[in-house]
Design a protein around this motif. Structure first.
Motif, PDB file in Angstrom:
ATOM      1  N   LYS A   1     -10.136   2.126  -4.383  1.00  0.00           N
ATOM      2  CA  LYS A   1     -11.267   1.965  -5.275  1.00  0.00           C
ATOM      3  C   LYS A   1     -12.193   1.115  -4.494  1.00  0.00           C
ATOM      4  N   ASN A   2     -11.705  -0.053  -3.926  1.00  0.00           N
ATOM      5  CA  ASN A   2     -12.339  -0.978  -2.892  1.00  0.00           C
ATOM      6  C   ASN A   2     -13.210  -0.011  -1.851  1.00  0.00           C
ATOM      7  N   ALA A   3     -12.216   0.958  -1.344  1.00  0.00           N
ATOM      8  CA  ALA A   3     -13.016   1.924  -0.296  1.00  0.00           C
ATOM      9  C   ALA A   3     -14.323   2.642  -0.889  1.00  0.00           C
ATOM     10  N   ASP A   4     -14.136   3.164  -2.061  1.00  0.00           N
ATOM     11  CA  ASP A   4     -15.061   4.051  -2.811  1.00  0.00           C
ATOM     12  C   ASP A   4     -16.350   3.217  -3.039  1.00  0.00           C
ATOM     13  N   GLU A   5     -16.025   1.899  -3.362  1.00  0.00           N
ATOM     14  CA  GLU A   5     -17.227   1.078  -3.484  1.00  0.00           C
ATOM     15  C   GLU A   5     -17.817   0.574  -2.437  1.00  0.00           C
ATOM     16  N   VAL A   6     -17.590   0.622  -1.153  1.00  0.00           N
ATOM     17  CA  VAL A   6     -18.341   0.507   0.092  1.00  0.00           C
ATOM     18  C   VAL A   6     -18.527   1.709   0.797  1.00  0.00           C
ATOM     19  N   ALA A   7     -18.107   2.892   0.165  1.00  0.00           N
ATOM     20  CA  ALA A   7     -18.594   4.231   0.922  1.00  0.00           C
ATOM     21  C   ALA A   7     -17.633   4.351   2.233  1.00  0.00           C
ATOM     22  N   LEU A   8     -16.568   3.823   2.137  1.00  0.00           N
ATOM     23  CA  LEU A   8     -15.379   4.023   3.284  1.00  0.00           C
ATOM     24  C   LEU A   8     -14.463   5.291   2.793  1.00  0.00           C
ATOM     25  N   ASP A   9     -14.011   5.696   3.890  1.00  0.00           N
ATOM     26  CA  ASP A   9     -13.089   6.916   3.460  1.00  0.00           C
ATOM     27  C   ASP A   9     -11.886   6.499   2.683  1.00  0.00           C
ATOM     28  N   ALA A  10     -11.647   6.891   1.714  1.00  0.00           N
ATOM     29  CA  ALA A  10     -10.402   6.605   0.658  1.00  0.00           C
ATOM     30  C   ALA A  10      -9.281   6.923   1.275  1.00  0.00           C
ATOM     31  N   ASP A  11      -9.244   8.093   1.802  1.00  0.00           N
ATOM     32  CA  ASP A  11      -8.066   8.918   2.330  1.00  0.00           C
ATOM     33  C   ASP A  11      -7.703   8.110   3.784  1.00  0.00           C
ATOM     34  N   LEU A  12      -8.442   7.793   4.473  1.00  0.00           N
ATOM     35  CA  LEU A  12      -8.326   6.737   5.643  1.00  0.00           C
ATOM     36  C   LEU A  12      -7.624   5.553   5.179  1.00  0.00           C
ATOM     37  N   ILE A  13      -8.216   4.700   4.432  1.00  0.00           N
ATOM     38  CA  ILE A  13      -7.682   3.279   3.775  1.00  0.00           C
ATOM     39  C   ILE A  13      -6.291   3.676   3.323  1.00  0.00           C
ATOM     40  N   GLU A  14      -6.240   4.661   2.679  1.00  0.00           N
ATOM     41  CA  GLU A  14      -4.666   4.927   1.790  1.00  0.00           C
ATOM     42  C   GLU A  14      -3.778   4.947   2.975  1.00  0.00           C
ATOM     43  N   THR A  15      -4.154   5.964   3.998  1.00  0.00           N
ATOM     44  CA  THR A  15      -3.388   6.068   5.074  1.00  0.00           C
ATOM     45  C   THR A  15      -2.858   4.593   5.634  1.00  0.00           C
ATOM     46  N   LEU A  16      -4.049   3.735   6.155  1.00  0.00           N
ATOM     47  CA  LEU A  16      -3.575   2.655   6.631  1.00  0.00           C
ATOM     48  C   LEU A  16      -2.700   1.621   5.861  1.00  0.00           C
ATOM     49  N   TRP A  17      -3.062   1.576   4.602  1.00  0.00           N
ATOM     50  CA  TRP A  17      -2.583   0.810   3.682  1.00  0.00           C
ATOM     51  C   TRP A  17      -0.954   1.294   3.337  1.00  0.00           C
ATOM     52  N   ARG A  18      -0.702   2.468   3.445  1.00  0.00           N
ATOM     53  CA  ARG A  18       0.793   2.817   3.218  1.00  0.00           C
ATOM     54  C   ARG A  18       1.424   2.638   4.366  1.00  0.00           C
ATOM     55  N   GLN A  19       0.781   2.480   5.481  1.00  0.00           N
ATOM     56  CA  GLN A  19       1.321   2.126   6.668  1.00  0.00           C
ATOM     57  C   GLN A  19       1.796   0.613   6.775  1.00  0.00           C
ATOM     58  N   LEU A  20       0.983  -0.090   6.194  1.00  0.00           N
ATOM     59  CA  LEU A  20       0.999  -1.679   6.282  1.00  0.00           C
ATOM     60  C   LEU A  20       2.108  -2.008   5.102  1.00  0.00           C
ATOM     61  N   ILE A  21       1.985  -1.359   4.004  1.00  0.00           N
ATOM     62  CA  ILE A  21       2.859  -1.623   3.089  1.00  0.00           C
ATOM     63  C   ILE A  21       4.457  -1.324   3.464  1.00  0.00           C
ATOM     64  N   ASP A  22       4.447  -0.090   4.266  1.00  0.00           N
ATOM     65  CA  ASP A  22       5.910   0.371   4.754  1.00  0.00           C
ATOM     66  C   ASP A  22       6.234  -0.830   5.613  1.00  0.00           C
ATOM     67  N   TRP A  23       5.582  -1.230   6.407  1.00  0.00           N
ATOM     68  CA  TRP A  23       5.687  -2.548   7.501  1.00  0.00           C
ATOM     69  C   TRP A  23       6.291  -3.668   6.598  1.00  0.00           C
ATOM     70  N   SER A  24       5.404  -3.954   5.655  1.00  0.00           N
ATOM     71  CA  SER A  24       5.708  -5.119   4.777  1.00  0.00           C
ATOM     72  C   SER A  24       7.148  -4.900   4.053  1.00  0.00           C
ATOM     73  N   ILE A  25       7.420  -3.704   3.347  1.00  0.00           N
ATOM     74  CA  ILE A  25       8.666  -3.523   2.618  1.00  0.00           C
ATOM     75  C   ILE A  25       9.760  -3.610   3.699  1.00  0.00           C
ATOM     76  N   ALA A  26       9.558  -3.122   4.917  1.00  0.00           N
ATOM     77  CA  ALA A  26      10.635  -3.296   5.822  1.00  0.00           C
ATOM     78  C   ALA A  26      10.765  -4.761   6.272  1.00  0.00           C
ATOM     79  N   ARG A  27       9.843  -5.279   6.447  1.00  0.00           N
ATOM     80  CA  ARG A  27      10.005  -7.025   6.732  1.00  0.00           C
ATOM     81  C   ARG A  27      10.702  -7.618   5.676  1.00  0.00           C
ATOM     82  N   GLU A  28      10.537  -7.307   4.262  1.00  0.00           N
ATOM     83  CA  GLU A  28      11.154  -7.829   3.297  1.00  0.00           C
ATOM     84  C   GLU A  28      12.747  -7.382   3.323  1.00  0.00           C
ATOM     85  N   ALA A  29      12.902  -6.428   3.533  1.00  0.00           N
ATOM     86  CA  ALA A  29      14.338  -5.562   3.447  1.00  0.00           C
ATOM     87  C   ALA A  29      14.998  -6.161   4.297  1.00  0.00           C
TER      88      ALA A  29
END
Length: 98
Positions: free
Chosen positions: A64-92
């Motif tokens: 939603k944030n990406a859409d609001e600033v006319a940024l490619d939401a698919d790209l942002i999702e891909t980047l964030w899923r990788q960031l989230i995966d890293w975060s979960i691995a760090r927690e785990a």
């Protein structure tokens, strides 16, 4: 920071991009400190490192944030899923093995 339109040449433009990259890295490092705090809290209340509903909530918000600033939401999702995966691995490393 100069606006892109105020960059007279490629070197100036590259210098501005380098400044932004530095800021992004600093923000990601700050985000990691919140992940570290999440580790403490999750351990205290017995939550697992991965909470799929929260992952999807975060992804929905960043799209939603990406859409609001006319940024490619698919790209942002891909980047964030990788960031989230890293975060979960760090927690785990701490939560799931204690």
């Amino acid at each position: 920071m100069l606006s892109p339109a105020d960059c007279p040449d490629m070197q100036t433009l590259r210098d501005q991009i380098d400044l932004l990259d530095r800021e992004l890295v600093q923000l990601l490092a700050k985000r990691a400190t919140y992940i570290d705090r999440a580790i403490d809290i999750k351990q205290e209340v017995g939550l697992p490192a991965s909470i799929p509903e929260r992952v999807e909530d975060v992804v929905t918000k960043v799209r939603k944030n990406a859409d609001e600033v006319a940024l490619d939401a698919d790209l942002i999702e891909t980047l964030w899923r990788q960031l989230i995966d890293w975060s979960i691995a760090r927690e785990a490393q701490t939560i799931d093995f204690e």
